[in-house]
Design a protein around this motif. Structure first.
Motif, PDB file in Angstrom:
ATOM      1  N   ASN A   1      -5.321  -0.137  -3.456  1.00 30.53           N
ATOM      2  CA  ASN A   1      -5.049  -1.041  -4.583  1.00 30.53           C
ATOM      3  C   ASN A   1      -4.367  -0.179  -5.650  1.00 30.53           C
ATOM      4  N   CYS A   2      -3.104  -0.462  -5.921  1.00 34.75           N
ATOM      5  CA  CYS A   2      -2.389   0.313  -6.938  1.00 34.75           C
ATOM      6  C   CYS A   2      -2.699  -0.282  -8.309  1.00 34.75           C
ATOM      7  N   THR A   3      -3.332   0.530  -9.151  1.00 34.11           N
ATOM      8  CA  THR A   3      -3.825   0.026 -10.434  1.00 34.11           C
ATOM      9  C   THR A   3      -2.987   0.539 -11.611  1.00 34.11           C
ATOM     10  N   LEU A   4      -3.235  -0.053 -12.777  1.00 31.73           N
ATOM     11  CA  LEU A   4      -2.536   0.310 -14.013  1.00 31.73           C
ATOM     12  C   LEU A   4      -1.035   0.038 -13.888  1.00 31.73           C
TER      13      LEU A   4
ATOM     14  N   ALA B   1       5.134   0.522  -5.721  1.00 33.96           N
ATOM     15  CA  ALA B   1       3.861   0.379  -5.000  1.00 33.96           C
ATOM     16  C   ALA B   1       4.067  -0.355  -3.675  1.00 33.96           C
ATOM     17  N   ALA B   2       4.916  -1.379  -3.695  1.00 33.04           N
ATOM     18  CA  ALA B   2       5.183  -2.130  -2.462  1.00 33.04           C
ATOM     19  C   ALA B   2       5.888  -1.238  -1.443  1.00 33.04           C
ATOM     20  N   LYS B   3       6.844  -0.436  -1.923  1.00 32.62           N
ATOM     21  CA  LYS B   3       7.564   0.484  -1.037  1.00 32.62           C
ATOM     22  C   LYS B   3       6.599   1.480  -0.381  1.00 32.62           C
ATOM     23  N   ALA B   4       5.559   1.880  -1.137  1.00 38.05           N
ATOM     24  CA  ALA B   4       4.589   2.842  -0.600  1.00 38.05           C
ATOM     25  C   ALA B   4       3.598   2.161   0.349  1.00 38.05           C
ATOM     26  N   GLY B   5       3.637   0.829   0.393  1.00 39.80           N
ATOM     27  CA  GLY B   5       2.776   0.095   1.336  1.00 39.80           C
ATOM     28  C   GLY B   5       1.411  -0.262   0.793  1.00 39.80           C
ATOM     29  N   ALA B   6       1.270  -0.326  -0.542  1.00 40.60           N
ATOM     30  CA  ALA B   6      -0.035  -0.690  -1.123  1.00 40.60           C
ATOM     31  C   ALA B   6      -0.519  -2.029  -0.553  1.00 40.60           C
ATOM     32  N   THR B   7      -1.824  -2.116  -0.312  1.00 44.44           N
ATOM     33  CA  THR B   7      -2.396  -3.387   0.155  1.00 44.44           C
ATOM     34  C   THR B   7      -2.410  -4.379  -0.998  1.00 44.44           C
ATOM     35  N   TYR B   8      -2.858  -3.916  -2.158  1.00 42.34           N
ATOM     36  CA  TYR B   8      -2.903  -4.743  -3.367  1.00 42.34           C
ATOM     37  C   TYR B   8      -2.159  -4.044  -4.496  1.00 42.34           C
ATOM     38  N   LEU B   9      -1.630  -4.872  -5.402  1.00 41.96           N
ATOM     39  CA  LEU B   9      -0.985  -4.372  -6.616  1.00 41.96           C
ATOM     40  C   LEU B   9      -1.694  -5.016  -7.800  1.00 41.96           C
ATOM     41  N   SER B  10      -2.151  -4.202  -8.754  1.00 44.08           N
ATOM     42  CA  SER B  10      -2.888  -4.758  -9.898  1.00 44.08           C
ATOM     43  C   SER B  10      -2.105  -4.693 -11.205  1.00 44.08           C
TER      44      SER B  10
ATOM     45  N   GLU C   1     -18.870  -9.208   1.583  1.00 41.44           N
ATOM     46  CA  GLU C   1     -18.156  -8.930   2.846  1.00 41.44           C
ATOM     47  C   GLU C   1     -16.685  -8.575   2.608  1.00 41.44           C
ATOM     48  N   GLY C   2     -16.114  -9.141   1.543  1.00 40.53           N
ATOM     49  CA  GLY C   2     -14.683  -8.948   1.263  1.00 40.53           C
ATOM     50  C   GLY C   2     -14.384  -7.562   0.713  1.00 40.53           C
ATOM     51  N   ASP C   3     -13.132  -7.359   0.351  1.00 43.97           N
ATOM     52  CA  ASP C   3     -12.676  -6.046  -0.088  1.00 43.97           C
ATOM     53  C   ASP C   3     -13.301  -5.600  -1.416  1.00 43.97           C
ATOM     54  N   VAL C   4     -13.671  -4.329  -1.473  1.00 43.65           N
ATOM     55  CA  VAL C   4     -14.278  -3.731  -2.674  1.00 43.65           C
ATOM     56  C   VAL C   4     -13.406  -2.547  -3.096  1.00 43.65           C
ATOM     57  N   SER C   5     -12.780  -2.651  -4.264  1.00 41.66           N
ATOM     58  CA  SER C   5     -11.919  -1.568  -4.738  1.00 41.66           C
ATOM     59  C   SER C   5     -12.736  -0.482  -5.424  1.00 41.66           C
ATOM     60  N   ALA C   6     -12.566   0.762  -4.946  1.00 37.51           N
ATOM     61  CA  ALA C   6     -13.263   1.920  -5.516  1.00 37.51           C
ATOM     62  C   ALA C   6     -12.191   2.913  -5.970  1.00 37.51           C
TER      63      ALA C   6
ATOM     64  N   ALA D   1     -17.616   2.372   3.775  1.00 39.53           N
ATOM     65  CA  ALA D   1     -17.741   1.045   4.389  1.00 39.53           C
ATOM     66  C   ALA D   1     -16.357   0.555   4.776  1.00 39.53           C
ATOM     67  N   GLU D   2     -16.329  -0.365   5.731  1.00 40.13           N
ATOM     68  CA  GLU D   2     -15.031  -0.865   6.220  1.00 40.13           C
ATOM     69  C   GLU D   2     -14.258  -1.640   5.175  1.00 40.13           C
ATOM     70  N   ASN D   3     -14.996  -2.254   4.230  1.00 41.67           N
ATOM     71  CA  ASN D   3     -14.310  -3.102   3.238  1.00 41.67           C
ATOM     72  C   ASN D   3     -13.928  -2.356   1.952  1.00 41.67           C
ATOM     73  N   ILE D   4     -14.049  -1.033   1.966  1.00 38.89           N
ATOM     74  CA  ILE D   4     -13.607  -0.271   0.786  1.00 38.89           C
ATOM     75  C   ILE D   4     -12.078  -0.218   0.735  1.00 38.89           C
ATOM     76  N   VAL D   5     -11.554  -0.476  -0.464  1.00 34.31           N
ATOM     77  CA  VAL D   5     -10.120  -0.335  -0.725  1.00 34.31           C
ATOM     78  C   VAL D   5      -9.994   0.779  -1.761  1.00 34.31           C
ATOM     79  N   VAL D   6      -9.193   1.784  -1.480  1.00 34.87           N
ATOM     80  CA  VAL D   6      -9.082   2.916  -2.408  1.00 34.87           C
ATOM     81  C   VAL D   6      -8.108   2.552  -3.526  1.00 34.87           C
ATOM     82  N   LYS D   7      -8.648   2.606  -4.756  1.00 28.36           N
ATOM     83  CA  LYS D   7      -7.840   2.227  -5.920  1.00 28.36           C
ATOM     84  C   LYS D   7      -7.189   3.485  -6.496  1.00 28.36           C
ATOM     85  N   VAL D   8      -5.887   3.431  -6.641  1.00 29.94           N
ATOM     86  CA  VAL D   8      -5.107   4.614  -7.015  1.00 29.94           C
ATOM     87  C   VAL D   8      -4.199   4.260  -8.196  1.00 29.94           C
ATOM     88  N   PRO D   9      -4.140   5.118  -9.225  1.00 25.28           N
ATOM     89  CA  PRO D   9      -3.283   4.794 -10.368  1.00 25.28           C
ATOM     90  C   PRO D   9      -1.792   4.901 -10.066  1.00 25.28           C
ATOM     91  N   MET D  10      -1.005   4.141 -10.809  1.00 30.42           N
ATOM     92  CA  MET D  10       0.456   4.127 -10.679  1.00 30.42           C
ATOM     93  C   MET D  10       1.045   5.368 -11.349  1.00 30.42           C
TER      94      MET D  10
END
Ligand code: E4P
Length: 218
Positions: free
Chosen positions: A109-112, A122-131, A55-60, A81-90
């Motif tokens: 989700n900002c990755t790498l 990443a925070a300035k850009a408003g990322a939901t998650y930072l990896s 049910e929780g967030d799934v990073s793709a 799906a509603e719980n998809i989080v788009v994972k994007v490289p830094m």
């Protein structure tokens, strides 16, 4: 601290979900390839299957490296799906894409991420998650947990709401250290999650309780 599992393996995702402590899933192109998932259609179908289990967030993660490619790929992923989080490289285009997705209500989700400077962008850009990748920082003899501590401190001073997702976790100790450092989320292989259960005194104590119970029943 939320617990995510870092895999594209459906059996492992089910096993972790069955424990009743799983909050989400992260994947990456290497993890998808490890499961033999190739081709756009199969990749999208696999993400759908993961979203049906959790049910929780799934990073793709997007494969495109240019802004417009990331946007069209990210939109496709987000519509699954509603719980998809788009994972994007830094990268420059990545940060631009995160900003676009933020403006259009798509979670990211900002990755790498390997430095505090990248974490600020990443925070300035408003990322939901930072990896930030703890294990890979350790691999080059820097301190991955120190990086988490530094980002936690900056985000708290600045009031950034991006959630810090400690990634590239290699052991149960990393999970405990990430919790201590103040990470909002940890994403780990199933083996590291299961490793948290282990303590010889628990095994010895349980064996003794059962033995005493048996004796008293005689
Ligand atoms: C993060 O989301 C990545 O998928 C992952 O944690 C990378 O881990 P690795 O360094 O073990 O490949």
């Amino acid at each position: 601290m939320k617990f995510f599992i870092d895999t594209a393996n459906l059996d492992q995702i089910k096993e972790a979900a069955d424990l009743g402590i799983l909050d989400g899933v992260t994947t990456n192109p290497s993890l998808m390839a490890k499961e033999g998932i190739t081709g756009d259609k199969n990749i999208l179908a696999h993400y759908k299957k993961i979203c049906e289990i959790v049910e929780g967030d799934v990073s793709a993660e997007v494969i495109a490296t240019d802004f417009s490619g990331m946007i069209s790929e990210g939109k496709k992923l987000a519509s699954l799906a509603e719980n998809i989080v788009v994972k994007v490289p830094m990268t420059r285009d990545g940060v631009k894409a995160i900003s676009y997705f933020t403006d259009h209500g798509i979670n990211t989700n900002c990755t790498l991420v390997f430095s505090a400077g990248q974490a600020i962008l990443a925070a300035k850009a408003g990322a939901t998650y930072l990896s930030p990748f703890v294990g890979r920082v350790d691999d080059v003899t820097w301190d991955g947990i120190k990086l988490i501590e530094e980002i936690v401190s900056i985000y708290s001073i600045q009031g950034y709401i991006t959630e810090i997702l400690a990634a590239s976790i290699r052991s149960p100790l990393h999970i405990v250290q990430a919790a201590k450092a103040g990470a909002d989320v940890v994403t780990c292989p199933l083996s590291s999650i299961l490793g948290l259960f282990n303590h010889p005194l628990t095994d010895i104590g349980l064996a003794k309780f059962l033995e005493d119970h048996k004796k008293a029943a005689k």
